[in-house]
Write an enzyme that holds these catalytic residues in place. Structure first.
Site, PDB file in Angstrom:
ATOM      1  N   TYR A 144       0.826  -1.217   0.000  1.00 28.92           N
ATOM      2  CA  TYR A 144       0.000   0.000   0.000  1.00 28.92           C
ATOM      3  C   TYR A 144       0.856   1.261   0.000  1.00 28.92           C
ATOM      4  CZ  TYR A 144      -4.712  -1.901   0.775  1.00 28.92           C
ATOM      5  OH  TYR A 144      -5.924  -2.509   0.635  1.00 28.92           O
ATOM      6  N   LYS A 195       3.471 -15.245   2.134  1.00 27.73           N
ATOM      7  CA  LYS A 195       3.815 -16.141   1.023  1.00 27.73           C
ATOM      8  C   LYS A 195       5.332 -16.292   1.027  1.00 27.73           C
ATOM      9  CE  LYS A 195       1.657 -17.014  -2.520  1.00 27.73           C
ATOM     10  NZ  LYS A 195       1.252 -18.350  -3.024  1.00 27.73           N
ATOM     11  N   ASP A 228      -2.548 -18.027   0.641  1.00 31.16           N
ATOM     12  CA  ASP A 228      -3.539 -18.670  -0.233  1.00 31.16           C
ATOM     13  C   ASP A 228      -4.162 -19.885   0.463  1.00 31.16           C
ATOM     14  OD1 ASP A 228      -1.080 -19.985  -0.396  1.00 31.16           O
ATOM     15  OD2 ASP A 228      -1.291 -20.512  -2.513  1.00 31.16           O
ATOM     16  N   ASP A 252      -6.264  -7.169   3.975  1.00 33.07           N
ATOM     17  CA  ASP A 252      -7.416  -6.529   3.332  1.00 33.07           C
ATOM     18  C   ASP A 252      -8.324  -7.596   2.724  1.00 33.07           C
ATOM     19  OD1 ASP A 252      -8.986  -4.416   2.183  1.00 33.07           O
ATOM     20  OD2 ASP A 252      -7.980  -4.787   0.270  1.00 33.07           O
ATOM     21  N   ASP A 256     -12.089  -9.359   4.317  1.00 36.31           N
ATOM     22  CA  ASP A 256     -13.356  -9.350   3.564  1.00 36.31           C
ATOM     23  C   ASP A 256     -13.916 -10.767   3.470  1.00 36.31           C
ATOM     24  OD1 ASP A 256     -13.218  -6.607   3.022  1.00 36.31           O
ATOM     25  OD2 ASP A 256     -13.852  -6.863   0.939  1.00 36.31           O
TER      26      ASP A 256
END
Ligand code: IPM
Ligand code: MN
Length: 373
Positions: A144, A195, A228, A252, A256
């Site tokens: 970001y 990751k 993932d 983020d 959600d």
């Protein structure tokens, strides 16, 4: 209303932000009248609303007010009207500037399933019943904010765009520390996600989480997972998790996803916290995890619960008013038990429910507060 030395900055923003904030104002007034929990409130513009008036999504004066306040209560920003705004002036930049300049590095996003809403989840009731996860999202670094970022024409004459994922050891350690501390007050389990199989930042993240754990938090159970795989496990068996800590972008996305386990994005609050100062006070901003929902804005349909629960988190984390926070959370739970549903919650089994709009939901919560008090 009782005056206080609690300074609150209210930033309703765009879209459904002002509508849901209006409902929280009723609860703020109730707390002032009935519990003598008053605030000195300032209000200002952010996002598209600020862009329209000042030509920037967050005016410097507003930034100053936020830095001075004990807490900021935020609505939502953005909307189609500003989609074509220059990148540096997008409504979202207002929120990102607040996070960065207040140094709100730890974003707490609880995902809790209310018993009354087990049927509103898109997953089977037995998978989500009793679910109580806390996602801690790093909020002031990563892709970001990493530099360099931008656009250029490359050597072949083709336009390319780039962002940089960057984390320092200090940034990783401070957010992981928040996760370990919180876990100790919960189920004592932390899942750290990155990751590390493909990203250098992921490798560093895993190393530092492991080191910090060994040094200071060996009593807490720590596990690691690729982000993932975590996305998959959140749908397969979400109950295995207690506290999840991850970077800005993964956080983020995963928050959600986790919100949908609870039935709706319209339910979930969040707290964004900075480091404690010499007096133990942390800068803080509280906001629902939902956005400005332009499709339903201005129609009185939005669910005010996420903003209401954000206010409850503020009582708890910024003002040490745990009892009052419990009261608000119980009122919300009871109103859901009684069958009140805004449109976003009307999925799955809906027998015994009553469809309500934003204001009716707010009024029902205040009425329940009256009953409980
Ligand atoms: C959130 C939002 C923001 C983000 C946007 C509005 C900048 O999606 O708080 O999750 O991406 O962080
Ligand atoms: Mn988001």
């Amino acid at each position: 209303m009782a005056s206080s030395n609690r300074n609150l900055l209210v930033l309703p923003g765009d879209g459904i932000g002002p509508e849901v904030m209006n409902e929280v104002r009723k609860i703020i007034a109730w707390m002032g009248n009935r519990r003598a929990v008053g605030f000195d409130i300032k209000e200002d513009l952010v996002g598209g609303a600020a862009l329209d008036k000042h030509g920037v999504p967050l005016a410097d004066d507003t930034m100053m007010l936020a830095l001075e306040a004990d807490a900021v209560l935020f609505g939502s920003v953005g909307g189609p009207k500003w989609d074509t705004a220059d990148f540096s002036k997008k409504p979202e930049r207002g929120l990102l500037r607040l996070r960065k300049e207040m140094d709100l590095f730890a974003n707490l996003r609880p995902a809790k399933v209310f018993d009354a809403l087990v049927d509103a989840s898109s997953l089977k009731p037995e998978i989500v019943k009793g679910l109580d996860i806390m996602i801690i999202r790093e909020l002031t670094s990563g892709v970001y904010f990493g530099e360099p970022r931008g656009r250029q024409t490359n050597a072949k004459g083709e336009v390319e765009a780039f962002d940089t994922q960057r984390y320092t050891v200090g940034e990783i350690r401070r957010v992981c520390a928040v996760a370990f501390e919180l876990a100790r007050k919960r189920q004592n389990k932390v899942l750290s996600a990155e990751k590390a199989n493909v990203m250098h930042t992921g490798v560093l993240w895993r190393e530092e989480a492991t080191k910090l754990h060994k040094e200071k938090y060996a009593d807490v159970k720590l596990e690691h997972m690729y982000a993932d795989a975590l996305a998959m496990q959140l749908l397969r068996q979400p109950n295995q998790f207690d506290v999840i800590v991850t970077d800005n972008l993964f956080g983020d996305i995963l928050s959600d996803e986790a919100s949908m386990l609870t039935g709706s994005l319209g339910l979930l609050p969040s707290a964004s916290l900075g480091a404690p100062d010499a007096t133990g006070r942390r800068k803080a901003l509280y906001e629902p995890i939902h956005g400005s929902a332009p499709d339903i804005a201005g129609k009185g349909l939005a669910n005010p619960i996420a903003e209401t629960l954000s206010y409850a988190m503020m009582l708890r984390y910024s003002f040490d008013l745990g009892k009052e926070a419990d009261l608000v959370e119980t009122a919300v739970e009871n109103v859901l038990k009684a069958g009140y549903r805004t449109g976003d919650l009307l999925v799955g089994k809906t027998d015994g429910t009553k469809k309500v709009g934003t204001q009716e939901m707010g009024d029902a919560i205040v009425k329940e507060l009256d009953r409980l008090a």
